[in-house]
Enzyme design. Sequence first.
Site, PDB file in Angstrom:
ATOM      1  N   SER A 139      -7.512   8.246  19.838  1.00  0.00           N
ATOM      2  CA  SER A 139      -8.767   7.721  20.384  1.00  0.00           C
ATOM      3  C   SER A 139      -9.353   6.643  19.490  1.00  0.00           C
ATOM      4  CB  SER A 139      -9.762   8.880  20.499  1.00  0.00           C
ATOM      5  OG  SER A 139     -11.046   8.376  20.770  1.00  0.00           O
ATOM      6  N   TYR A 167     -14.825  15.625  16.350  1.00  0.00           N
ATOM      7  CA  TYR A 167     -13.767  15.240  17.299  1.00  0.00           C
ATOM      8  C   TYR A 167     -12.902  14.136  16.690  1.00  0.00           C
ATOM      9  CZ  TYR A 167     -11.651  12.853  21.300  1.00  0.00           C
ATOM     10  OH  TYR A 167     -10.758  12.238  22.150  1.00  0.00           O
ATOM     11  N   LYS A 189      -8.750  13.952  15.533  1.00  0.00           N
ATOM     12  CA  LYS A 189      -7.755  12.952  15.972  1.00  0.00           C
ATOM     13  C   LYS A 189      -7.143  12.271  14.747  1.00  0.00           C
ATOM     14  CE  LYS A 189      -7.943  13.431  20.426  1.00  0.00           C
ATOM     15  NZ  LYS A 189      -6.794  13.950  21.175  1.00  0.00           N
TER      16      LYS A 189
HETATM   17  N1  LIG Z   1     -11.130  10.624  28.419  1.00  0.00           N
HETATM   18  C1  LIG Z   1     -11.439   9.958  27.320  1.00  0.00           C
HETATM   19  O1  LIG Z   1     -12.482   9.299  27.261  1.00  0.00           O
HETATM   20  C2  LIG Z   1     -10.507   9.976  26.134  1.00  0.00           C
HETATM   21  C3  LIG Z   1     -10.610   8.951  25.168  1.00  0.00           C
HETATM   22  C4  LIG Z   1      -9.751   8.982  24.067  1.00  0.00           C
HETATM   23  C5  LIG Z   1      -8.842  10.016  23.918  1.00  0.00           C
HETATM   24  N2  LIG Z   1      -8.772  11.010  24.847  1.00  0.00           N
HETATM   25  C6  LIG Z   1      -7.800  12.094  24.651  1.00  0.00           C
HETATM   26  O2  LIG Z   1      -6.885  12.113  25.724  1.00  0.00           O
HETATM   27  C7  LIG Z   1      -6.486  13.453  26.012  1.00  0.00           C
HETATM   28  C8  LIG Z   1      -6.680  13.713  27.493  1.00  0.00           C
HETATM   29  O3  LIG Z   1      -8.042  13.466  27.814  1.00  0.00           O
HETATM   30  P1  LIG Z   1      -8.627  13.699  29.283  1.00  0.00           P
HETATM   31  O4  LIG Z   1      -9.777  12.787  29.450  1.00  0.00           O
HETATM   32  O5  LIG Z   1      -7.541  13.713  30.274  1.00  0.00           O
HETATM   33  O6  LIG Z   1      -9.224  15.157  29.079  1.00  0.00           O
HETATM   34  P2  LIG Z   1      -9.143  16.440  30.035  1.00  0.00           P
HETATM   35  O7  LIG Z   1     -10.050  17.459  29.449  1.00  0.00           O
HETATM   36  O8  LIG Z   1      -9.353  16.030  31.446  1.00  0.00           O
HETATM   37  O9  LIG Z   1      -7.623  16.878  29.855  1.00  0.00           O
HETATM   38  C9  LIG Z   1      -7.189  17.695  28.782  1.00  0.00           C
HETATM   39  C10 LIG Z   1      -6.300  18.771  29.379  1.00  0.00           C
HETATM   40  O10 LIG Z   1      -5.848  19.634  28.325  1.00  0.00           O
HETATM   41  C11 LIG Z   1      -5.969  20.973  28.767  1.00  0.00           C
HETATM   42  N3  LIG Z   1      -6.103  21.823  27.585  1.00  0.00           N
HETATM   43  C12 LIG Z   1      -7.162  21.920  26.750  1.00  0.00           C
HETATM   44  N4  LIG Z   1      -6.894  22.812  25.780  1.00  0.00           N
HETATM   45  C13 LIG Z   1      -5.638  23.272  26.000  1.00  0.00           C
HETATM   46  C14 LIG Z   1      -4.803  24.208  25.341  1.00  0.00           C
HETATM   47  N5  LIG Z   1      -5.230  24.869  24.247  1.00  0.00           N
HETATM   48  N6  LIG Z   1      -3.578  24.452  25.834  1.00  0.00           N
HETATM   49  C15 LIG Z   1      -3.141  23.809  26.950  1.00  0.00           C
HETATM   50  N7  LIG Z   1      -3.885  22.920  27.623  1.00  0.00           N
HETATM   51  C16 LIG Z   1      -5.129  22.653  27.147  1.00  0.00           C
HETATM   52  C17 LIG Z   1      -7.195  20.981  29.670  1.00  0.00           C
HETATM   53  O11 LIG Z   1      -7.222  22.073  30.569  1.00  0.00           O
HETATM   54  C18 LIG Z   1      -7.031  19.648  30.397  1.00  0.00           C
HETATM   55  O12 LIG Z   1      -6.245  19.791  31.553  1.00  0.00           O
HETATM   56  C19 LIG Z   1      -7.303  14.352  25.098  1.00  0.00           C
HETATM   57  O13 LIG Z   1      -6.515  14.700  23.984  1.00  0.00           O
HETATM   58  C20 LIG Z   1      -8.462  13.463  24.668  1.00  0.00           C
HETATM   59  O14 LIG Z   1      -8.945  13.809  23.391  1.00  0.00           O
HETATM   60  C21 LIG Z   1      -9.567  10.997  25.957  1.00  0.00           C
END
Ligand SMILES: NC(=O)c1ccc[n+]([C@@H]2O[C@H](COP(=O)([O-])OP(=O)(O)OC[C@H]3O[C@@H](n4cnc5c(N)ncnc54)[C@H](O)[C@@H]3O)[C@@H](O)[C@H]2O)c1
Length: 350
Positions: free
Chosen positions: A134, A158, A162
Amino acid sequence: MARLLITGGAGFIGSHTCLVLLEAGHELVVLDNYANSSPEALRRVVELAGPGAEGRLQVIEGDIRRSADLERAFAEGASTEAELDAVIHFAGLKAVGESVAQPLRYWDVNVSGSQHLLAAMAAHGCRTLVFSSSATLYGYPETVPIPESAPIQPINPYGYTKAAVEQMLRDVAASEPGWRIASLRYFNPVGAHPSGRIGEDPNGVPNNLFPFISQVAVGRREQVQVFGGDWPTRDGSGVRDYIHVMDLAEGHLAALKALLSGGDQLLQLNLGSGQGHSVLEVIAAFAQACGRTIPYEVVARRPGDAATTVADATAAAKTLGWRTQRDLASICRDGWCWQSNNPQGYPKLS
Ligand SMILES: NC(=O)c1ccc[n+]([C@@H]2O[C@H](COP(=O)([O-])OP(=O)(O)OC[C@H]3O[C@@H](n4cnc5c(N)ncnc54)[C@H](O)[C@@H]3O)[C@@H](O)[C@H]2O)c1
């Protein structure tokens, strides 16, 4: 065709990426505990991917912190001749405010979960990984657009998790030959698949601007709060780099191709558009897309926010041959298509 494990594949970015990967002909095993997602997302992904896709997507409900669940996923993904080819690791927790209130939970899921996953990969001789990092790593950026060489200086738990996983990946890559790793530093992923069948469905009050605006537009919330009208930007509101989730999904496909076609690699790349839009510009663009007024109120700045965060997107273009294709108008059109067709998000299963 590659055989891939997708952790967190039912989530916002994971579901869109699964669709792009299925369309590219890959075979997927998704491991997700549905902590922040619905099984319905993957049902719709299969439906969008069309005939034959069902047989190429296995779903395992399980937790990345549990070795037994990881073993099931690796067993499911292996063919008779070979182990999984690669892992795309989305699973994690992502809410900054929650990470301040519950830091241990964030270290457990994001850091310990990644450590368990890497151990399982090493045990199975699968050494190709794309990791969801991120732009939050950069904290208050000193240079904008932000290059990958900018200092890593997170300002919340957070962001620290990362940064810790990226460090773990550098250590693992240096420990033995054979690792091919890409840490993709996302800027602000928004929008939805243009069909309106899959999109972002946050639990509770959205943490991010875009889902907040769309919930105001659909009548679920009264008005948008704009945090700060006195930033040193063109209209006083904060400027961010919004990236269409379909562009982001295609960025994962490009990273996977680069890893699978090369030797040992350790990539750390920004995925952003390189363009900044202010909060007020996003509100205006969304109002245009949905044909409704979006009420908003300018309130005090939020601690931890920066004035402007925009990616230097040149390294990803050079290394992956990938750049964003979709503009703010498409982001708002597709985001509105999802929100207006699914005002309450995915159906809640009892
Ligand atoms: N959306 C954003 O703004 C953003 C920005 C930068 C980085 N990210 C990173 O990208 C990744 C995906 O983000 P997203 O927006 O799709 O989030 P999201 O919450 O929609 O998806 C994350 C998924 O991981 C699953 N999950 C959580 N803990 C788990 C575990 N212990 N075991 C198995 N599954 C688990 C959740 O159920 C969910 O389906 C994350 O790692 C997030 O930190 C997201």
